[in-house]
Design an enzyme around this catalytic site. Structure first.
Site, mmCIF file in Angstrom:
data_model
loop_
_atom_site.group_PDB
_atom_site.id
_atom_site.type_symbol
_atom_site.label_atom_id
_atom_site.label_comp_id
_atom_site.label_asym_id
_atom_site.label_seq_id
_atom_site.Cartn_x
_atom_site.Cartn_y
_atom_site.Cartn_z
ATOM 1 N N LYS A 114 6.578 18.345 -3.078
ATOM 2 C CA LYS A 114 5.854 18.574 -1.815
ATOM 3 C C LYS A 114 5.896 17.251 -1.041
ATOM 4 O O LYS A 114 5.117 16.332 -1.315
ATOM 5 C CB LYS A 114 4.410 19.003 -2.137
ATOM 6 C CG LYS A 114 3.638 19.462 -0.921
ATOM 7 C CD LYS A 114 2.922 18.275 -0.354
ATOM 8 C CE LYS A 114 2.082 18.533 0.823
ATOM 9 N NZ LYS A 114 2.599 17.847 2.024
ATOM 10 N N TRP A 138 3.986 9.341 2.950
ATOM 11 C CA TRP A 138 4.951 9.216 4.046
ATOM 12 C C TRP A 138 5.520 7.816 4.198
ATOM 13 O O TRP A 138 6.387 7.591 5.035
ATOM 14 C CB TRP A 138 4.312 9.645 5.373
ATOM 15 C CG TRP A 138 2.930 9.078 5.625
ATOM 16 C CD1 TRP A 138 1.754 9.755 5.479
ATOM 17 C CD2 TRP A 138 2.579 7.754 6.041
ATOM 18 N NE1 TRP A 138 0.689 8.930 5.776
ATOM 19 C CE2 TRP A 138 1.177 7.689 6.127
ATOM 20 C CE3 TRP A 138 3.315 6.615 6.358
ATOM 21 C CZ2 TRP A 138 0.484 6.545 6.511
ATOM 22 C CZ3 TRP A 138 2.632 5.471 6.746
ATOM 23 C CH2 TRP A 138 1.239 5.437 6.815
ATOM 24 N N CYS A 151 1.473 0.335 -0.154
ATOM 25 C CA CYS A 151 0.325 0.336 -1.081
ATOM 26 C C CYS A 151 0.095 -1.032 -1.716
ATOM 27 O O CYS A 151 -1.024 -1.394 -2.020
ATOM 28 C CB CYS A 151 0.544 1.380 -2.159
ATOM 29 S SG CYS A 151 2.119 1.158 -2.998
ATOM 30 N N TYR A 177 -9.036 19.306 -8.663
ATOM 31 C CA TYR A 177 -8.199 20.519 -8.782
ATOM 32 C C TYR A 177 -7.889 20.790 -10.252
ATOM 33 O O TYR A 177 -7.930 21.926 -10.714
ATOM 34 C CB TYR A 177 -6.862 20.345 -8.048
ATOM 35 C CG TYR A 177 -6.932 20.127 -6.549
ATOM 36 C CD1 TYR A 177 -7.961 20.662 -5.775
ATOM 37 C CD2 TYR A 177 -5.925 19.421 -5.899
ATOM 38 C CE1 TYR A 177 -7.988 20.468 -4.400
ATOM 39 C CE2 TYR A 177 -5.942 19.227 -4.525
ATOM 40 C CZ TYR A 177 -6.980 19.743 -3.778
ATOM 41 O OH TYR A 177 -6.999 19.553 -2.420
#
Ligand code: NAD
Length: 498
Positions: A191, A167, A302, A255
């Site tokens: 996404k 975000w 970041c 995942y």
């Protein structure tokens, strides 16, 4: 060239007030879920509209569409120059709608409007322009096999690519992923972060207007645990490029291991050092860069230079200059053009940052500047840029990524100590240091374990240079530069026997 009217920033802000801002799925199919989430602005914690809240079924539908499109080749097999032309039309539309896009990021993420207009959206467009230009200029190799065979080494698109976004730079992170993935011929499913989906939605609409096939670029909005996880776990997604926290980055590796061993590229967190040596020149430009590294984008960045490691002989003068420089870092509403520091992205994050303020005080660091929460600004979550001195390596602030405006100052005596402190982190995204000694500059740049090291100034590089992390800041590839294209392609050898 646009068929739609341009929208001013004031109109976007008015739409926000009327709760009319919307970001929904852009999936080229029917029978999608209809659930929604309220979208709040961090500027004053009011509802500005809704976003679609997708689920694993939506992701499954989008993946089927993307797979068919990839195999049909409607985008993949276009000549690179044709992909370039469409991308360039898209860039022209972005230019036309740049004020609207800037205002969407401002209201959605609480980023100062001046930053959105002058930095985020121009950088977003530049990224698309740069990769569009690269489309028909990057090509494969012929290996030196001798006369027995002709060996071609070619790069092919990977297939169905998931782009999972954070975000903190909504439009820019969309560009960093989508531009190289799409220009390489992949079918892309984006996404966006659930807190900031508005500019991703609008950028994707503009892509369709420019001629990008709806099947080749889709958007699935919603929560990370549902949409992000479904992309990560899907058996027919070939690759996920993720930017976000190290914690969630780890999940994507799981995942992949638990599903189809899809390729994973991670751009994660950081705790970047800024080192000031005894011979550093602390002029206005240096002070400005040190403050920008520490506080730009509310430190929700970041590559934030959140650890200032300073030679003891320079510390007192440096801290005085930083305090003086901070007077220009006005905390206020992002709508105000003179604001430099807007709110934290949401209440939970504000609470986390407030907790770090308290913990650092409790652990015995010395408050040098700031330390206040601006409750007079209403119900947004505003934290003053804050500097703590005497932060030792065992303190929480030295080690953990805050993602809020708190700078830790630690002093050193020798070059070896400075390098060791700079590298004393599980992260390794960026670093900057200040010295006039060219031999030291090269020595230190080589010794620091970080993906981007800047000397006598703060920079993340630009679109031409790769960006990504060492250690737990990254995995599997780089954003930006031609290096990013490697993420989104795979290498094939074609061996032709003579
Ligand atoms: P986050 O990890 O919370 O979220 C990132 C994305 O992952 C979001 O789209 C989110 O919905 C999704 N997600 C969340 N939980 C998930 C789950 N269980 N499964 C799958 N997907 C999930 O990160 P954030 O809070 O949006 O962004 C801040 C972080 O991003 C910071 O750590 C920052 O350092 C990092 N960041 C890194 C870079 C870089 O280039 N290295 C750039 C920007 C931000």
């Amino acid at each position: 060239m646009s068929t739609k009217e341009q929208i001013t920033k004031e109109q976007v802000f008015e739409q926000a007030k009327q709760q009319k801002l919307w970001a929904g799925h852009l999936i080229a199919a029917e029978n999608l879920s209809t659930e929604t989430l309220d979208n709040y602005t961090p500027i004053d914690n009011s509802v500005i509209g809704q976003i679609a809240s997708g689920n694993a079924d939506d992701v499954d539908i989008a993946v089927k569409v993307a797979r068919d499109s990839f195999e049909n080749g409607e985008w993949q097999r276009l000549a690179p120059a044709e992909r370039k032309a469409i991308m360039q039309r898209w860039c022209a539309l972005m230019h036309e709608h740049s004020e609207e896009l800037a205002a969407l990021d401002c209201v959605d993420a609480g980023k100062p409007i001046t930053e959105c207009l002058n930095t985020d959206i121009p950088a977003t467009i530049e990224t698309f322009e740069w990769y569009a230009e690269a489309a028909d200029k990057v090509f494969g190799k012929v290996a030196p096999t001798g006369s027995a065979a002709l060996a071609l080494i070619v790069q092919e698109p990977i297939g169905v690519v998931g782009a999972v976004l954070p975000w903190n730079f909504p439009a820019q992170m969309y560009a960093w992923k989508v531009a190289p993935a799409l220009i390489s011929g992949n079918s892309v499913i984006v996404k966006p972060a659930e807190l900031t989906s508005l500019s991703a939605y609008r950028l994707t609409e503009l892509a369709y207007e420019a001629g990008v096939p709806k099947e080749a670029l889709q958007l699935v909005c919603g929560l990370g645990e549902k949409v992000g996880a479904a992309l990560g776990q899907h058996m027919d997604v070939d690759m996920v490029s993720f930017t976000g926290s190290t914690e969630v980055g780890r999940l994507f590796l799981q995942y992949a291991a638990q599903s189809n061993l899809k390729e994973i590229v991670l751009e994660c967190g950081g705790k970047s050092p800024q080192v000031v040596f005894d011979d550093a020149v602390l002029d206005d430009a240096a002070i400005n860069d040190i403050l920008s590294a520490a506080f730009w984008n509310m430190s929700e960045n970041c590559s934030c230079g959140s650890r200032l490691i300073v030679h003891s002989s320079q510390k007192a003068a440096l801290l005085e200059k930083l305090k003086e420089g901070l007077k220009d870092w006005k905390v206020g509403s992002p709508y105000n053009p003179s604001t430099a520091i807007g709110p934290m992205i949401e209440k939970a994050h504000f609470d986390k940052v407030s907790h770090y303020l308290q913990t650092t005080k409790d652990e015995g660091a010395t408050l040098v500047a700031g330390g206040n929460i601006h409750s007079e600004l209403g119900s947004g979550w505003y934290v003053e840029p804050t500097i703590f001195d005497n932060v030792s390596p065992d303190m929480t602030l030295f080690n953990e990524e805050v993602f809020g405006p708190i700078l830790a100052v630690t002093s050193f005596e020798t070059e070896e100590e400075a390098i060791s402190l700079a590298n004393l982190s599980s992260y390794g995204l960026a670093a900057s240091f200040y010295t006039q000694n060219i031999k030291r500059a090269y020595r230190v740049a080589s010794a620091i374990k970080a993906g981007t090291v800047s000397i006598n100034g703060f920079s993340e590089g630009d679109i031409t240079t790769p960006f990504g992390g060492y250690k737990q800041s990254g995995f599997g590839g780089r954003d930006n530069g031609l290096e990013a294209l490697e993420q989104y392609t795979q290498t094939k050898t074609i061996w032709v026997v003579n």
